[in-house]
Design a protein around this motif. Structure first.
Motif, PDB file in Angstrom:
ATOM      1  N   GLU A   1     -16.875  -5.046   1.329  1.00 28.94           N
ATOM      2  CA  GLU A   1     -17.899  -4.509   0.441  1.00 28.94           C
ATOM      3  C   GLU A   1     -19.025  -5.512   0.165  1.00 28.94           C
ATOM      4  O   GLU A   1     -19.427  -5.726  -0.974  1.00 28.94           O
TER       5      GLU A   1
ATOM      6  N   SER B   1       0.847  -1.192   0.000  1.00 21.74           N
ATOM      7  CA  SER B   1       0.000   0.000   0.000  1.00 21.74           C
ATOM      8  C   SER B   1       0.881   1.241   0.000  1.00 21.74           C
ATOM      9  O   SER B   1       2.113   1.154  -0.045  1.00 21.74           O
ATOM     10  N   ASP B   2       0.251   2.392   0.085  1.00 21.34           N
ATOM     11  CA  ASP B   2       0.985   3.651   0.187  1.00 21.34           C
ATOM     12  C   ASP B   2       1.434   3.940   1.615  1.00 21.34           C
ATOM     13  O   ASP B   2       2.113   4.931   1.861  1.00 21.34           O
TER      14      ASP B   2
ATOM     15  N   SER C   1      -6.247   2.606   3.728  1.00 15.91           N
ATOM     16  CA  SER C   1      -6.082   3.620   2.689  1.00 15.91           C
ATOM     17  C   SER C   1      -7.359   3.703   1.877  1.00 15.91           C
ATOM     18  O   SER C   1      -7.839   2.688   1.351  1.00 15.91           O
ATOM     19  N   GLY C   2      -7.940   4.885   1.778  1.00 17.38           N
ATOM     20  CA  GLY C   2      -9.175   5.041   1.014  1.00 17.38           C
ATOM     21  C   GLY C   2     -10.368   4.457   1.749  1.00 17.38           C
ATOM     22  O   GLY C   2     -10.380   4.327   2.985  1.00 17.38           O
ATOM     23  N   HIS C   3     -11.393   4.078   0.970  1.00 21.04           N
ATOM     24  CA  HIS C   3     -12.640   3.571   1.567  1.00 21.04           C
ATOM     25  C   HIS C   3     -12.673   2.056   1.648  1.00 21.04           C
ATOM     26  O   HIS C   3     -13.618   1.488   2.202  1.00 21.04           O
ATOM     27  N   TYR C   4     -11.684   1.368   1.088  1.00 19.98           N
ATOM     28  CA  TYR C   4     -11.698  -0.093   1.070  1.00 19.98           C
ATOM     29  C   TYR C   4     -11.248  -0.619   2.422  1.00 19.98           C
ATOM     30  O   TYR C   4     -10.156  -0.306   2.899  1.00 19.98           O
ATOM     31  N   ARG C   5     -12.094  -1.429   3.060  1.00 21.22           N
ATOM     32  CA  ARG C   5     -11.808  -1.984   4.373  1.00 21.22           C
ATOM     33  C   ARG C   5     -11.977  -3.495   4.313  1.00 21.22           C
ATOM     34  O   ARG C   5     -13.090  -4.015   4.331  1.00 21.22           O
TER      35      ARG C   5
END
Length: 349
Positions: free
Chosen positions: A158, A62-63, A77-81
């Motif tokens: 998701e 990841s970043d 990171s972001g909306h992905y969990r």
């Protein structure tokens, strides 16, 4: 470029390094592709953020990677969990290794292991005669190795659980993975309707697919017959563009099987304005990425075509001009002005 020019270029710090002093300069590698074409790889070697010898030749996760010995830690990171556990091999650009990955709502802990399981590897022979001839003339192999990770475990994110039990080739004929959607999160589309200029129902579009051979043709015919609104607007660069707008509404039944009982009388309904532009729109127009030529926007209760499109233009920084002129009406108006409407043309008998 002269030798002096090349030397001067190498003495300068890389711009990314100048902006981020904790990053080392970029290392350029020359790589031979399967067909023999050279490609330059820019590999950014990180320093000062926990990078060590164990992770130096491993694709980043990841970043937000942080390395401590054989362990890697990453924040969401972001909306992905994602939540799950996965045992994986390296990929085609990684050094030989395995990893054991633990994920909890996006937080990740990864342990690098020796290569106990090897990646998936398949020999692919060239099929194009001229490429085969070029490889043979250069003394190279006439095949290449198609290599992918093997993964074993699951991840949940998701509204679905993804099971991996072998090679992840991104090819439905060879990849080993299954996806199970939560039955209480499933949605089934049961209605797709289109509306006229007054917002009244024009038609319900039929289903299409392998169970309805003529469904696609019938849908296209109804959509072509439905009245649409056309508006002109100026893009950010001043280009005058026309937008074709049609109101659509979709309804979904929620839940699957016994879980539908949880949503009785609570179907999801969404009304949107379908937009089709006469030219590319947006800051990326004309580039390799390209601008948008059409999409849909959500409509607010009580809105019709013009109100929704005006709101869209204001949000996107576009200049709304007004309704597009009707070509037939414009021709009639010009005929009236020129006094040609009642003029009889003489034709030879």
């Amino acid at each position: 470029m002269t030798g002096a020019g090349r030397g001067a270029g190498h003495d300068r710090a890389h711009p990314l390094h100048a902006r981020h002093p904790r990053l080392a300069p970029v290392e350029i590698r020359r790589v031979e592709l399967p067909h023999g074409e050279p490609r330059l790889h820019a590999l950014l070697q990180t320093e000062g953020i926990g990078m060590n010898k164990h992770w130096a030749n491993v694709t980043r996760w990841s970043d937000n990677d942080r390395h401590f010995g054989r362990f890697l830690f990453a924040a969401p990171s972001g909306h992905y969990r994602s939540t799950g556990i996965m045992l994986a091999t390296g990929g085609d650009e990684d050094s030989a290794h395995n990893t054991l990955r633990f994920m909890l709502r996006g937080w990740t802990v990864m342990l690098k292991l020796p290569e106990i399981i090897k990646p998936y590897r398949r020999k692919v022979h060239y099929s194009t005669p001229d490429i085969i001839a070029q490889a043979q003339a250069a003394g190279r192999d006439t095949f290449y190795w198609d290599q992918h990770r093997r993964e074993f475990g699951f991840s949940a994110a998701e509204g679905a659980v993804h099971w991996h039990y072998g090679p992840q080739t991104h090819d439905s004929t060879t990849t080993k993975s299954k996806c199970w959607f939560y039955p209480w999160r499933e949605h089934q589309c049961i209605r797709h309707s289109i509306y006229d200029l007054d917002g009244d129902l024009f038609a319900h579009l039929p289903e299409w697919g392998f169970r309805s051979k003529n469904g696609w043709a019938a849908r296209n015919a109804l959509q072509d017959a439905c009245p649409v609104a056309k508006f002109e607007f100026d893009d950010f660069d001043g280009e005058r563009i026309s937008a074709t707008c049609r109101i659509e509404e979709m309804e979904w039944k929620r839940g699957k099987g016994i879980f539908r009982l949880l949503f009785l009388g609570r179907n999801s309904v969404a009304r949107s304005l379908d937009l089709r532009f006469s030219s590319e729109v947006g800051q990326r127009k004309g580039s390799w990425k390209g601008g948008t030529i059409g999409h849909s926007i959500e409509m607010l209760p009580g809105e019709l075509h013009e109100a929704a499109f005006r709101r869209y233009c204001e949000k996107q920084g576009l200049t709304f001009v007004g309704p597009s002129p009707n070509p037939l009406a414009e021709m009639t108006r010009l005929d009236d002005e020129m006094g040609l409407q009642d003029v009889a043309l003489d034709r030879p008998s």
